[in-house]
Design a protein around this motif. Structure first.
Motif, mmCIF file in Angstrom:
data_model
loop_
_atom_site.group_PDB
_atom_site.id
_atom_site.type_symbol
_atom_site.label_atom_id
_atom_site.label_comp_id
_atom_site.label_asym_id
_atom_site.label_seq_id
_atom_site.Cartn_x
_atom_site.Cartn_y
_atom_site.Cartn_z
ATOM 1 N N MET A 1 83.763 114.097 22.335
ATOM 2 C CA MET A 1 84.860 113.833 22.082
ATOM 3 C C MET A 1 86.070 115.089 22.551
ATOM 4 N N ILE A 2 87.196 114.670 23.062
ATOM 5 C CA ILE A 2 88.157 115.554 23.489
ATOM 6 C C ILE A 2 88.862 115.839 22.091
ATOM 7 N N PHE A 3 89.058 116.963 21.485
ATOM 8 C CA PHE A 3 89.898 117.377 20.201
ATOM 9 C C PHE A 3 91.190 118.009 20.593
ATOM 10 N N ILE A 4 92.026 117.645 20.351
ATOM 11 C CA ILE A 4 93.299 118.510 20.711
ATOM 12 C C ILE A 4 94.180 118.855 19.393
ATOM 13 N N THR A 5 94.801 119.941 19.306
ATOM 14 C CA THR A 5 95.962 119.922 18.061
ATOM 15 C C THR A 5 96.938 120.738 18.954
ATOM 16 N N VAL A 6 98.156 120.164 18.727
ATOM 17 C CA VAL A 6 99.392 120.867 19.486
ATOM 18 C C VAL A 6 100.304 120.981 18.500
#
Length: 109
Positions: free
Chosen positions: A1-6
């Motif tokens: 999966m693509i895991f993103i934190t912004v």
């Protein structure tokens, strides 16, 4: 999966309204077929900072950034920001949260 934190540094005058400001974008993203989660949190140390934790199936990331609601967010959200958002974006070989074994909750007797 693509895991993103912004991390989003929101203008002080818009910080209380940020959930409302981002509601349409949030709801549309959560409805995408490849979205695993899209969750906002507010910093306890900085009331003007919101953190977005999101995940997509590997094949869904491109569709997300090409969506109409993402393009609308690109046009509309910067007016409410005090700084350019900061991001961590990685692809990882799993499709859900792992359990934090060091803090396992034991069933009560």
């Amino acid at each position: 999966m693509i895991f993103i934190t912004v991390k989003f540094e929101v203008r002080p005058e818009d910080a209380e309204r940020w959930p409302e400001i981002t509601r349409a974008f949030t709801e549309a993203t959560r409805a995408e077929p490849g979205c695993l989660w899209f969750d906002w949190s507010r910093s306890i140390d900085n009331p003007n900072e919101y953190v977005l934790v999101e995940a997509f199936r590997d094949d869904a990331g491109a569709a997300h950034v090409e969506s109409d609601h993402f393009k609308a967010a690109q046009r509309e959200l910067p007016a409410h920001l005090a700084a350019t958002p900061r991001i961590v974006n990685v692809t990882i070989p799993q499709d859900d949260w792992s359990v934090l074994g060091e803090m396992a909750v034991k069933p009560s007797a």
